[in-house]
Structure formats: C-alpha cells, structure tokens
Scaffold this motif. Structure first.
Motif, PDB file in Angstrom:
ATOM      1  N   TYR A 272      19.291  -5.822  -8.040  1.00  0.00           N
ATOM      2  CA  TYR A 272      18.153  -4.944  -7.799  1.00  0.00           C
ATOM      3  C   TYR A 272      17.174  -5.098  -8.952  1.00  0.00           C
ATOM      4  O   TYR A 272      17.551  -5.077 -10.128  1.00  0.00           O
ATOM      5  CB  TYR A 272      18.610  -3.483  -7.688  1.00  0.00           C
ATOM      6  CG  TYR A 272      17.463  -2.493  -7.735  1.00  0.00           C
ATOM      7  CD1 TYR A 272      16.634  -2.337  -6.633  1.00  0.00           C
ATOM      8  CD2 TYR A 272      17.206  -1.753  -8.877  1.00  0.00           C
ATOM      9  CE1 TYR A 272      15.570  -1.442  -6.665  1.00  0.00           C
ATOM     10  CE2 TYR A 272      16.143  -0.855  -8.926  1.00  0.00           C
ATOM     11  CZ  TYR A 272      15.325  -0.712  -7.813  1.00  0.00           C
ATOM     12  OH  TYR A 272      14.272   0.169  -7.852  1.00  0.00           O
ATOM     13  N   MET A 273      15.913  -5.303  -8.616  1.00  0.00           N
ATOM     14  CA  MET A 273      14.860  -5.387  -9.623  1.00  0.00           C
ATOM     15  C   MET A 273      13.864  -4.262  -9.369  1.00  0.00           C
ATOM     16  O   MET A 273      13.354  -4.116  -8.261  1.00  0.00           O
ATOM     17  CB  MET A 273      14.136  -6.730  -9.540  1.00  0.00           C
ATOM     18  CG  MET A 273      15.061  -7.913  -9.732  1.00  0.00           C
ATOM     19  SD  MET A 273      15.780  -7.923 -11.363  1.00  0.00           S
ATOM     20  CE  MET A 273      15.696  -9.639 -11.739  1.00  0.00           C
ATOM     21  N   ARG A 274      13.612  -3.479 -10.370  1.00  0.00           N
ATOM     22  CA  ARG A 274      12.707  -2.336 -10.265  1.00  0.00           C
ATOM     23  C   ARG A 274      11.268  -2.838 -10.080  1.00  0.00           C
ATOM     24  O   ARG A 274      10.687  -3.428 -11.002  1.00  0.00           O
ATOM     25  CB  ARG A 274      12.827  -1.505 -11.522  1.00  0.00           C
ATOM     26  CG  ARG A 274      12.044  -0.237 -11.503  1.00  0.00           C
ATOM     27  CD  ARG A 274      12.269   0.509 -12.795  1.00  0.00           C
ATOM     28  NE  ARG A 274      11.617   1.798 -12.798  1.00  0.00           N
ATOM     29  CZ  ARG A 274      11.522   2.552 -13.864  1.00  0.00           C
ATOM     30  NH1 ARG A 274      12.034   2.153 -15.013  1.00  0.00           N
ATOM     31  NH2 ARG A 274      10.924   3.726 -13.788  1.00  0.00           N
ATOM     32  N   PRO A 275      10.681  -2.615  -8.919  1.00  0.00           N
ATOM     33  CA  PRO A 275       9.336  -3.157  -8.684  1.00  0.00           C
ATOM     34  C   PRO A 275       8.236  -2.447  -9.472  1.00  0.00           C
ATOM     35  O   PRO A 275       7.271  -3.087  -9.900  1.00  0.00           O
ATOM     36  CB  PRO A 275       9.130  -2.997  -7.182  1.00  0.00           C
ATOM     37  CG  PRO A 275      10.190  -2.082  -6.692  1.00  0.00           C
ATOM     38  CD  PRO A 275      11.255  -2.008  -7.744  1.00  0.00           C
TER      39      PRO A 275
ATOM     40  N   MET B  35      13.394   3.562  -8.684  1.00  0.00           N
ATOM     41  CA  MET B  35      14.634   3.839  -9.403  1.00  0.00           C
ATOM     42  C   MET B  35      14.868   2.795 -10.509  1.00  0.00           C
ATOM     43  O   MET B  35      14.605   1.605 -10.318  1.00  0.00           O
ATOM     44  CB  MET B  35      15.802   3.790  -8.391  1.00  0.00           C
ATOM     45  CG  MET B  35      17.110   4.226  -8.955  1.00  0.00           C
ATOM     46  SD  MET B  35      18.367   4.420  -7.661  1.00  0.00           S
ATOM     47  CE  MET B  35      18.661   2.732  -7.204  1.00  0.00           C
ATOM     48  N   LYS B  36      15.374   3.265 -11.647  1.00  0.00           N
ATOM     49  CA  LYS B  36      15.675   2.374 -12.762  1.00  0.00           C
ATOM     50  C   LYS B  36      16.882   1.495 -12.445  1.00  0.00           C
ATOM     51  O   LYS B  36      17.742   1.870 -11.640  1.00  0.00           O
ATOM     52  CB  LYS B  36      15.976   3.172 -14.032  1.00  0.00           C
ATOM     53  CG  LYS B  36      14.774   3.860 -14.611  1.00  0.00           C
ATOM     54  CD  LYS B  36      15.147   4.577 -15.902  1.00  0.00           C
ATOM     55  CE  LYS B  36      13.933   5.245 -16.507  1.00  0.00           C
ATOM     56  NZ  LYS B  36      14.244   5.903 -17.784  1.00  0.00           N
ATOM     57  N   VAL B  37      16.940   0.350 -13.092  1.00  0.00           N
ATOM     58  CA  VAL B  37      18.095  -0.539 -12.966  1.00  0.00           C
ATOM     59  C   VAL B  37      19.221   0.051 -13.802  1.00  0.00           C
ATOM     60  O   VAL B  37      19.056   0.313 -14.992  1.00  0.00           O
ATOM     61  CB  VAL B  37      17.755  -1.966 -13.453  1.00  0.00           C
ATOM     62  CG1 VAL B  37      18.985  -2.851 -13.461  1.00  0.00           C
ATOM     63  CG2 VAL B  37      16.650  -2.564 -12.603  1.00  0.00           C
ATOM     64  N   ALA B  38      20.363   0.280 -13.177  1.00  0.00           N
ATOM     65  CA  ALA B  38      21.503   0.870 -13.884  1.00  0.00           C
ATOM     66  C   ALA B  38      22.178  -0.150 -14.791  1.00  0.00           C
ATOM     67  O   ALA B  38      22.636   0.179 -15.884  1.00  0.00           O
ATOM     68  CB  ALA B  38      22.507   1.424 -12.888  1.00  0.00           C
ATOM     69  N   GLU B  39      22.252  -1.402 -14.334  1.00  0.00           N
ATOM     70  CA  GLU B  39      22.929  -2.447 -15.111  1.00  0.00           C
ATOM     71  C   GLU B  39      22.385  -3.801 -14.693  1.00  0.00           C
ATOM     72  O   GLU B  39      22.189  -4.064 -13.509  1.00  0.00           O
ATOM     73  CB  GLU B  39      24.432  -2.416 -14.810  1.00  0.00           C
ATOM     74  CG  GLU B  39      25.209  -3.567 -15.401  1.00  0.00           C
ATOM     75  CD  GLU B  39      26.630  -3.656 -14.879  1.00  0.00           C
ATOM     76  OE1 GLU B  39      27.321  -4.602 -15.276  1.00  0.00           O
ATOM     77  OE2 GLU B  39      27.046  -2.798 -14.071  1.00  0.00           O
TER      78      GLU B  39
END
Length: 102
Positions: free
Chosen positions: A19-22, A27-31
């Motif tokens: 997942y990349m935060r657009p 939502m923030k990237v958790a890891e």
C-alpha cells in the motif's frame, strides 16, 4: 497461510504489493515491506504451485496478470511437451534395443 487455501480452490495467479499512501488525506502506511520479504513470498507461492506470482512494493492486483498468466501457461505446456518428446524418443530407443536383443 491464505495462499495455501487459494491453491486448494484452483487459483493460479497471485500478487503481493505494498500500500502506498497517495496523499496526506489517506491512511498512513503502517509498515514498509522490504524487497527481500517480497522475494520470500514469491518463492513460497511458486513452491506452492502458483503458475504466476507478482511480488514487490509496486505490484498491483492487475499487474500484467493476464499477459503473465498466458505466458506462464504456454511456457509450462512447452516444457511438458519437451518432456513428452524426450520420453517418446526413449521409448523408440528401447523398442529398437529390445529388437536387437532378440
């Protein structure tokens, strides 16, 4: 592992991506997953028998899936045909060897 369940029901293609935060509103990237971890996931999935595995931080679920699937199916069929051809040649050699022994 969920991928094992996917194989049990006949799924042949699997993708693993990050997942990349657009934007900052999302939502923030958790890891962040390392490329090494993606490589491990790819190897494990291939060992499970998936015909195509795309695994990496920029991979998306539609990541050339159709094209890659067809390429891999054709490659697998070619390898099976080559093995079949080799077995056929060996069978003919065995027949001639038997006739020579008689």
């Amino acid at each position: 592992m969920f991928t094992l369940e996917l194989r049990k029901v006949g799924v042949d293609v699997v993708t693993f991506g990050q997942y990349m935060r657009p934007t900052k509103r999302h939502m923030k990237v958790a890891e962040y997953v390392t490329p090494e971890k993606f490589a491990v996931w790819k190897r494990v999935a291939e060992e499970m028998g998936f015909l195509y595995v795309a695994s990496g931080p920029l991979v998306r679920s539609s990541y050339k899936a159709g094209e890659a699937f067809i390429e891999n199916v054709l490659k697998q069929r070619k390898q099976e045909q080559e093995v079949s051809d080799i077995n056929g040649v060996e069978s003919v050699k065995n027949l001639f060897a038997q006739k020579d022994a008689e």
